[in-house]
Design a protein around this motif. Structure first.
Motif, short mmCIF file in Angstrom:
data_model
loop_
_atom_site.label_atom_id
_atom_site.label_comp_id
_atom_site.label_asym_id
_atom_site.label_seq_id
_atom_site.Cartn_x
_atom_site.Cartn_y
_atom_site.Cartn_z
N GLN A 1 0.83 -1.19 0.00
CA GLN A 1 0.00 0.00 0.00
C GLN A 1 0.88 1.26 0.00
OE1 GLN A 1 -2.86 0.09 -0.83
NE2 GLN A 1 -4.22 1.24 0.45
N LEU A 2 1.83 1.30 0.92
CA LEU A 2 2.74 2.45 0.99
C LEU A 2 3.51 2.60 -0.31
CD1 LEU A 2 4.04 4.74 2.60
CD2 LEU A 2 5.64 3.08 3.54
N SER A 3 3.89 1.48 -0.88
CA SER A 3 4.63 1.48 -2.14
C SER A 3 3.86 2.22 -3.24
CB SER A 3 4.91 0.03 -2.56
OG SER A 3 5.53 -0.01 -3.79
N LYS A 4 2.57 1.94 -3.35
CA LYS A 4 1.74 2.58 -4.37
C LYS A 4 1.60 4.08 -4.11
CE LYS A 4 -0.87 -1.55 -5.50
NZ LYS A 4 -2.16 -2.23 -5.43
N LYS A 5 1.48 4.46 -2.85
CA LYS A 5 1.35 5.88 -2.51
C LYS A 5 2.62 6.65 -2.86
CE LYS A 5 -2.07 5.39 1.15
NZ LYS A 5 -2.37 5.54 2.57
N VAL A 6 3.76 6.05 -2.58
CA VAL A 6 5.03 6.70 -2.89
C VAL A 6 5.16 6.91 -4.40
CG1 VAL A 6 7.54 6.40 -2.87
CG2 VAL A 6 6.22 5.92 -0.81
N ARG A 7 4.84 5.88 -5.17
CA ARG A 7 4.92 5.99 -6.64
C ARG A 7 3.94 7.04 -7.17
NH1 ARG A 7 8.61 5.39 -9.48
NH2 ARG A 7 7.59 4.42 -11.23
N ALA A 8 2.74 7.12 -6.57
CA ALA A 8 1.76 8.12 -6.99
C ALA A 8 2.28 9.53 -6.74
CB ALA A 8 0.44 7.90 -6.25
N LYS A 35 11.63 3.20 2.62
CA LYS A 35 10.67 2.86 3.68
C LYS A 35 9.52 2.02 3.15
CE LYS A 35 11.69 6.72 6.73
NZ LYS A 35 11.17 7.94 7.38
N ALA A 36 9.23 2.18 1.85
CA ALA A 36 8.16 1.40 1.22
C ALA A 36 8.69 0.08 0.67
CB ALA A 36 7.51 2.20 0.11
N ALA A 37 9.98 -0.18 0.85
CA ALA A 37 10.64 -1.40 0.37
C ALA A 37 10.62 -1.54 -1.14
CB ALA A 37 10.05 -2.64 1.04
N ASN A 38 10.67 -0.42 -1.85
CA ASN A 38 10.78 -0.42 -3.32
C ASN A 38 12.26 -0.49 -3.69
OD1 ASN A 38 8.03 -0.07 -3.62
ND2 ASN A 38 8.17 2.15 -3.76
N VAL A 39 12.84 -1.66 -3.53
CA VAL A 39 14.28 -1.83 -3.70
C VAL A 39 14.73 -1.45 -5.11
CG1 VAL A 39 16.23 -3.43 -3.52
CG2 VAL A 39 14.30 -3.66 -1.97
N GLY A 40 14.00 -1.89 -6.11
CA GLY A 40 14.36 -1.56 -7.48
C GLY A 40 14.37 -0.07 -7.73
N ARG A 41 13.38 0.62 -7.19
CA ARG A 41 13.30 2.07 -7.35
C ARG A 41 14.43 2.76 -6.59
NH1 ARG A 41 12.76 5.83 -10.56
NH2 ARG A 41 11.79 7.71 -9.81
N GLU A 60 21.77 7.92 2.45
CA GLU A 60 21.21 7.23 1.28
C GLU A 60 21.58 5.75 1.27
OE1 GLU A 60 23.09 8.19 -2.73
OE2 GLU A 60 24.04 9.71 -1.44
N PHE A 61 22.77 5.41 1.69
CA PHE A 61 23.18 4.01 1.67
C PHE A 61 22.57 3.23 2.85
CE2 PHE A 61 26.60 6.10 -0.77
CZ PHE A 61 26.26 5.55 -1.99
N ILE A 62 22.42 3.91 3.97
CA ILE A 62 21.76 3.26 5.11
C ILE A 62 20.33 2.90 4.73
CG2 ILE A 62 20.85 3.68 7.44
CD1 ILE A 62 23.47 5.34 7.92
N TYR A 63 19.61 3.85 4.13
CA TYR A 63 18.22 3.59 3.74
C TYR A 63 18.14 2.56 2.61
CZ TYR A 63 15.93 6.87 6.83
OH TYR A 63 15.43 7.49 7.94
N ALA A 64 19.09 2.58 1.70
CA ALA A 64 19.08 1.60 0.61
C ALA A 64 19.20 0.18 1.18
CB ALA A 64 20.22 1.88 -0.36
N ILE A 65 20.09 0.00 2.13
CA ILE A 65 20.27 -1.32 2.74
C ILE A 65 19.05 -1.68 3.59
CG2 ILE A 65 21.67 -2.61 4.41
CD1 ILE A 65 24.10 -1.06 3.19
N GLN A 66 18.48 -0.69 4.28
CA GLN A 66 17.27 -0.96 5.07
C GLN A 66 16.11 -1.39 4.18
OE1 GLN A 66 16.50 2.46 7.53
NE2 GLN A 66 17.91 1.78 9.11
N SER A 67 16.00 -0.80 2.98
CA SER A 67 14.92 -1.19 2.07
C SER A 67 15.06 -2.66 1.69
CB SER A 67 14.91 -0.32 0.81
OG SER A 67 15.97 -0.63 -0.06
N LEU A 68 16.28 -3.08 1.51
CA LEU A 68 16.56 -4.47 1.19
C LEU A 68 16.17 -5.38 2.34
CD1 LEU A 68 17.86 -6.44 -0.78
CD2 LEU A 68 20.07 -5.88 0.23
N LYS A 69 16.49 -4.96 3.56
CA LYS A 69 16.14 -5.75 4.74
C LYS A 69 14.62 -5.85 4.90
CE LYS A 69 18.94 -4.98 8.41
NZ LYS A 69 19.69 -4.15 9.38
N ILE A 70 13.92 -4.73 4.68
CA ILE A 70 12.46 -4.72 4.81
C ILE A 70 11.82 -5.62 3.77
CG2 ILE A 70 10.39 -3.29 4.59
CD1 ILE A 70 12.15 -0.92 5.62
#
Length: 115
Positions: A1-8, A35-41, A60-70
Protein backbone atom coordinates in the motif's frame (compact mmCIF):
# COMPACT_ATOMS: atom_id res chain seq x y z
CA UNK A 1 0.00 0.00 0.00
CA UNK A 2 2.74 2.45 0.99
CA UNK A 3 4.63 1.48 -2.14
CA UNK A 4 1.74 2.58 -4.37
CA UNK A 5 1.35 5.88 -2.51
CA UNK A 6 5.03 6.70 -2.89
CA UNK A 7 4.92 5.99 -6.64
CA UNK A 8 1.76 8.12 -6.99
CA UNK A 9 3.51 11.06 -5.31
CA UNK A 10 6.54 10.61 -7.55
CA UNK A 11 4.32 10.73 -10.64
CA UNK A 12 2.55 13.82 -9.33
CA UNK A 13 5.84 15.63 -8.67
CA UNK A 14 7.06 14.62 -12.13
CA UNK A 15 3.91 16.00 -13.77
CA UNK A 16 4.46 19.44 -12.24
CA UNK A 17 7.29 19.95 -14.76
CA UNK A 18 8.71 22.94 -12.89
CA UNK A 19 9.98 20.88 -9.96
CA UNK A 20 13.74 20.50 -10.27
CA UNK A 21 15.15 17.19 -9.10
CA UNK A 22 17.67 18.49 -6.61
CA UNK A 23 20.06 16.62 -4.35
CA UNK A 24 17.64 17.06 -1.42
CA UNK A 25 14.52 16.01 -3.35
CA UNK A 26 16.19 12.93 -4.82
CA UNK A 27 17.39 11.96 -1.34
CA UNK A 28 13.84 12.33 0.06
CA UNK A 29 12.46 10.22 -2.80
CA UNK A 30 15.09 7.58 -2.09
CA UNK A 31 14.19 7.52 1.62
CA UNK A 32 10.45 7.29 0.87
CA UNK A 33 10.97 4.42 -1.53
CA UNK A 34 13.30 2.70 0.94
CA UNK A 35 10.67 2.86 3.68
CA UNK A 36 8.16 1.40 1.22
CA UNK A 37 10.64 -1.40 0.37
CA UNK A 38 10.78 -0.42 -3.32
CA UNK A 39 14.28 -1.83 -3.70
CA UNK A 40 14.36 -1.56 -7.48
CA UNK A 41 13.30 2.07 -7.35
CA UNK A 42 15.87 2.81 -4.64
CA UNK A 43 18.59 1.41 -6.91
CA UNK A 44 17.32 3.55 -9.79
CA UNK A 45 17.46 6.67 -7.63
CA UNK A 46 20.97 5.76 -6.42
CA UNK A 47 22.04 5.54 -10.07
CA UNK A 48 20.31 8.83 -10.87
CA UNK A 49 22.11 10.51 -7.97
CA UNK A 50 25.41 9.12 -9.29
CA UNK A 51 24.66 10.27 -12.85
CA UNK A 52 23.79 13.78 -11.66
CA UNK A 53 26.98 14.01 -9.63
CA UNK A 54 25.28 14.41 -6.25
CA UNK A 55 27.63 13.95 -3.33
CA UNK A 56 27.14 10.54 -1.66
CA UNK A 57 25.99 10.59 1.96
CA UNK A 58 25.64 8.04 4.74
CA UNK A 59 21.87 8.39 4.84
CA UNK A 60 21.21 7.23 1.28
CA UNK A 61 23.18 4.01 1.67
CA UNK A 62 21.76 3.26 5.11
CA UNK A 63 18.22 3.59 3.74
CA UNK A 64 19.08 1.60 0.61
CA UNK A 65 20.27 -1.32 2.74
CA UNK A 66 17.27 -0.96 5.07
CA UNK A 67 14.92 -1.19 2.07
CA UNK A 68 16.56 -4.47 1.19
CA UNK A 69 16.14 -5.75 4.74
CA UNK A 70 12.46 -4.72 4.81
CA UNK A 71 11.70 -6.31 1.44
CA UNK A 72 13.53 -9.49 2.35
CA UNK A 73 11.83 -9.79 5.74
CA UNK A 74 8.36 -9.18 4.32
CA UNK A 75 8.86 -11.81 1.62
CA UNK A 76 9.90 -14.43 4.11
CA UNK A 77 7.09 -13.47 6.51
CA UNK A 78 4.55 -13.75 3.69
CA UNK A 79 5.91 -17.14 2.71
CA UNK A 80 6.74 -15.96 -0.81
CA UNK A 81 10.00 -17.87 -0.92
CA UNK A 82 9.65 -21.27 -2.59
CA UNK A 83 11.23 -23.75 -0.17
CA UNK A 84 11.23 -26.49 -2.82
CA UNK A 85 13.54 -24.57 -5.16
CA UNK A 86 17.30 -24.46 -4.69
CA UNK A 87 18.69 -21.06 -3.63
CA UNK A 88 20.39 -20.61 -7.01
CA UNK A 89 17.04 -21.06 -8.77
CA UNK A 90 15.04 -18.60 -6.63
CA UNK A 91 13.61 -15.57 -8.45
CA UNK A 92 15.92 -12.54 -8.46
CA UNK A 93 13.83 -10.69 -5.86
CA UNK A 94 14.42 -13.56 -3.44
CA UNK A 95 18.17 -13.09 -3.75
CA UNK A 96 19.06 -10.06 -1.59
CA UNK A 97 22.76 -10.58 -2.33
CA UNK A 98 22.21 -9.37 -5.90
CA UNK A 99 20.63 -6.14 -4.65
CA UNK A 100 23.29 -5.64 -1.99
CA UNK A 101 25.99 -6.04 -4.64
CA UNK A 102 24.35 -3.26 -6.66
CA UNK A 103 24.24 -0.95 -3.64
CA UNK A 104 27.89 -1.63 -2.77
CA UNK A 105 28.98 -1.16 -6.38
CA UNK A 106 27.18 2.20 -6.52
CA UNK A 107 28.90 3.24 -3.30
CA UNK A 108 32.30 2.22 -4.62
CA UNK A 109 31.86 3.97 -7.98
CA UNK A 110 30.91 7.18 -6.20
CA UNK A 111 34.05 7.09 -4.08
CA UNK A 112 32.21 6.33 -0.86
CA UNK A 113 34.46 4.61 1.72
CA UNK A 114 33.35 1.00 2.21
CA UNK A 115 35.20 0.45 5.48
Amino acid sequence: QLSKKVRAWEKFIGQLRWTTLTDELSLRLLISNAKAANVGRVLSILQLRKDRGFEPCDEEFIYAIQSLKIASASQHADGVRNIFVHDADQPAVDNPTRWLDSILLNMSKRGYPLT
